[in-house]
Design a protein around this motif. Structure first.
Motif, mmCIF file in Angstrom:
data_model
loop_
_atom_site.group_PDB
_atom_site.id
_atom_site.type_symbol
_atom_site.label_atom_id
_atom_site.label_comp_id
_atom_site.label_asym_id
_atom_site.label_seq_id
_atom_site.Cartn_x
_atom_site.Cartn_y
_atom_site.Cartn_z
ATOM 1 N N LEU A 285 0.803 -1.101 0.088
ATOM 2 C CA LEU A 285 -0.190 -0.002 0.057
ATOM 3 C C LEU A 285 0.927 1.288 0.092
ATOM 4 O O LEU A 285 1.665 1.244 0.805
ATOM 5 C CB LEU A 285 -0.838 -0.054 1.015
ATOM 6 C CG LEU A 285 -2.152 -1.120 1.171
ATOM 7 C CD1 LEU A 285 -2.846 -1.079 2.745
ATOM 8 C CD2 LEU A 285 -3.090 -0.622 0.196
ATOM 9 N N ASN A 286 0.394 2.367 -0.938
ATOM 10 C CA ASN A 286 1.070 3.491 -0.838
ATOM 11 C C ASN A 286 0.581 4.250 0.543
ATOM 12 O O ASN A 286 -0.493 3.807 1.152
ATOM 13 C CB ASN A 286 0.609 4.340 -2.049
ATOM 14 C CG ASN A 286 1.318 3.994 -3.181
ATOM 15 O OD1 ASN A 286 2.481 3.579 -3.316
ATOM 16 N ND2 ASN A 286 0.630 4.107 -4.354
ATOM 17 N N PRO A 287 1.378 5.181 0.896
ATOM 18 C CA PRO A 287 0.948 6.030 2.270
ATOM 19 C C PRO A 287 -0.312 6.364 2.179
ATOM 20 O O PRO A 287 -0.775 7.043 1.152
ATOM 21 C CB PRO A 287 2.240 7.137 2.202
ATOM 22 C CG PRO A 287 3.189 6.497 1.760
ATOM 23 C CD PRO A 287 2.688 5.507 0.717
ATOM 24 N N GLY A 288 -1.305 6.298 3.067
ATOM 25 C CA GLY A 288 -2.566 6.446 3.109
ATOM 26 C C GLY A 288 -3.705 5.575 2.171
ATOM 27 O O GLY A 288 -4.663 5.792 2.233
ATOM 28 N N GLY A 289 -3.015 4.545 1.745
ATOM 29 C CA GLY A 289 -3.924 3.569 0.812
ATOM 30 C C GLY A 289 -4.698 2.636 1.628
ATOM 31 O O GLY A 289 -4.621 2.672 3.063
ATOM 32 N N GLU A 290 -5.342 1.881 1.137
ATOM 33 C CA GLU A 290 -6.505 1.045 1.780
ATOM 34 C C GLU A 290 -6.736 -0.093 1.080
ATOM 35 O O GLU A 290 -6.610 -0.057 -0.077
ATOM 36 C CB GLU A 290 -7.745 1.782 1.761
ATOM 37 C CG GLU A 290 -8.716 1.219 2.559
ATOM 38 C CD GLU A 290 -10.094 2.123 2.636
ATOM 39 O OE1 GLU A 290 -10.041 2.803 3.746
ATOM 40 O OE2 GLU A 290 -11.026 2.078 1.696
ATOM 41 N N GLY A 291 -6.741 -1.433 1.853
ATOM 42 C CA GLY A 291 -7.021 -2.617 1.339
ATOM 43 C C GLY A 291 -8.578 -2.706 1.397
ATOM 44 O O GLY A 291 -9.350 -2.473 2.354
ATOM 45 N N LEU A 292 -9.298 -3.520 0.298
ATOM 46 C CA LEU A 292 -10.617 -3.940 0.274
ATOM 47 C C LEU A 292 -10.787 -5.543 0.351
ATOM 48 O O LEU A 292 -10.333 -5.953 -0.914
ATOM 49 C CB LEU A 292 -11.287 -3.336 -0.925
ATOM 50 C CG LEU A 292 -11.371 -1.702 -0.935
ATOM 51 C CD1 LEU A 292 -11.846 -1.179 -2.179
ATOM 52 C CD2 LEU A 292 -11.967 -1.065 0.164
ATOM 53 N N LEU A 293 -11.114 -6.030 1.352
ATOM 54 C CA LEU A 293 -11.338 -7.577 1.481
ATOM 55 C C LEU A 293 -12.720 -7.913 1.342
ATOM 56 O O LEU A 293 -13.566 -7.346 2.324
ATOM 57 C CB LEU A 293 -10.791 -7.897 2.696
ATOM 58 C CG LEU A 293 -10.913 -9.393 2.810
ATOM 59 C CD1 LEU A 293 -10.266 -10.354 1.852
ATOM 60 C CD2 LEU A 293 -10.500 -9.782 4.200
ATOM 61 N N LEU A 294 -13.225 -8.568 0.547
ATOM 62 C CA LEU A 294 -14.590 -9.371 0.288
ATOM 63 C C LEU A 294 -14.629 -10.691 0.897
ATOM 64 O O LEU A 294 -13.806 -11.571 0.297
ATOM 65 C CB LEU A 294 -15.229 -9.153 -1.083
ATOM 66 C CG LEU A 294 -15.614 -7.468 -1.557
ATOM 67 C CD1 LEU A 294 -15.266 -7.347 -3.049
ATOM 68 C CD2 LEU A 294 -17.088 -7.250 -1.075
ATOM 69 N N LEU A 295 -15.204 -10.858 1.925
ATOM 70 C CA LEU A 295 -15.355 -12.161 2.655
ATOM 71 C C LEU A 295 -16.698 -12.857 3.025
ATOM 72 O O LEU A 295 -17.066 -12.153 3.743
ATOM 73 C CB LEU A 295 -14.071 -12.212 3.682
ATOM 74 C CG LEU A 295 -13.779 -13.601 4.003
ATOM 75 C CD1 LEU A 295 -13.258 -14.645 2.931
ATOM 76 C CD2 LEU A 295 -12.838 -13.675 5.527
#
Length: 363
Positions: A285-295
């Protein structure tokens, strides 16, 4: 029959001998013979062959009664495996141009080329069950699939997870801040999540998938949708090189071994893919980035994964849940009371987690 090329989605060895049969064969007789280990080469009428498969399937025993969700799941998998091992022994032959050598046979050559490429043998032998699946997939590919929120149709390929479940796609619509962002899509499948984000203003998407069919499918769909200039897809496990502002993944949700190539979209042995995604997320992730996990929580409902497993893994990997949204399952199996796993599937919930690196503790 002389030499032939054998095609199997499950990696089964080629039959050492083929026993020709025709329309006189009854379902009871066929079951006795395949249980003895024979592969029966059907040479009669195509529609009669399909009816034979159906009649054989109806004679197979249902899953045994279970005392717990996990027992019900294991019984269901054993039943499906028995069905596969039994019905896949009814095989058919295709000639040098992939023409099916049965009376009243439909045109199958295009479906075969889509999956296998150009023929390279005088005879190709495949289970009728597999061939019917290929024909069904070719029809989906021809017609295309409407996906909520997607401008244009999605054209899935054989062997790539078909996104007929819309809950996880609709959850992604809650992510509004995507304009101008660089995105990674890990385990892209058809590419549908990538395309939704691109159409809503993402600057670019780099996608990965371990399956070459998924890579080809996503690439073709990007071209159909006019998104190929901002979309790149590569064959590989987990993350592409570099970092991104947004990283999305809809991983396989059942932590069990896949039994064939198609299973890999749903079954993730020992949570290998999911663990790898969580372990590598912060570092990509870049600084300030976010992951999106669908589970989906179906694994928890089936007692295949502890209820607190994900929380523990997030803590181990230095991740925090910034926000989350959930949706109850609306797919057909959630409503089918005759399904052996209905008790779990009727309560299934899919959640979209917004993940960020956890704040570092201060002394």
């Amino acid at each position: 029959m002389d030499s032939f090329t054998w095609r199997s989605e499950s990696g089964e060895p080629a039959p050492s001998r083929l026993s020709p049969v025709d329309d006189r064969l009854t379902a009871d007789a066929a079951l006795k013979r395949v249980r003895r280990g024979e592969h029966l080469l059907y040479t009669g009428d195509f529609h009669n062959a399909k009816q034979l498969l159906g009649a054989m399937g109806r004679r197979l025993p249902p899953p045994r009664a279970a005392r717990s969700p996990v027992e019900a799941f294991r019984a269901e998998r054993r039943t499906r495996q028995l069905e596969h091992e039994t019905l896949s022994r009814i095989v058919v032959a295709l000639d040098r141009s992939y023409q099916l050598e049965l009376k009243r046979a439909p045109e199958v050559a295009e479906a075969c080329r889509q999956v296998w490429g150009e023929p390279d043998a005088d005879r190709t032998v495949v289970s009728l069950k597999t061939l019917l699946g290929m024909l069904g997939a070719a029809e989906w590919r021809r017609k295309g699939l409407d996906v909520p929120g997607l401008q244009g149709k999605l054209h899935p390929h054989y062997g790539v997870y078909l996104p007929t479940r819309t809950d996880y796609v609709e959850l992604l619509q809650h992510v509004t801040d995507v304009r101008g962002k660089k995105v990674f899509d890990v385990g892209t499948g058809t590419g549908v999540l990538s395309f939704l984000l691109l159409q809503r203003g993402a600057a670019s998407v780099t996608a990965t998938d371990i399956d070459s069919r998924a890579v080809a499918c996503a690439r073709e769909n990007a071209e159909r949708l006019g998104l190929s200039k901002r979309f790149e897809v590569m064959e590989g496990d987990l993350f592409p090189p570099g970092k991104a502002d947004l990283i999305v993944s809809n991983p396989p949700w059942i932590p069990e071994p896949p039994k064939n190539r198609v299973d890999r979209a749903v079954f993730d042995e020992e949570n290998r893919f999911l663990r790898g995604f969580l372990e590598g997320l912060a570092g990509h992730l870049n600084p300030g980035g976010e992951g999106l996990l669908l589970l989906s929580d179906l694994a928890v409902l089936l007692e295949l994964r502890a209820a607190d497993w994900l929380d523990q893994e997030l803590a181990r990997c230095g991740l925090a849940v910034k926000w989350k949204r959930s949706a109850a399952a609306r797919h057909s199996k959630a409503k089918d009371k005759s399904d052996p796993l209905h008790a779990a599937r009727s309560r299934e919930v899919t959640t979209l987690y917004g993940l960020v690196p956890a704040p570092k503790a201060t002394s």
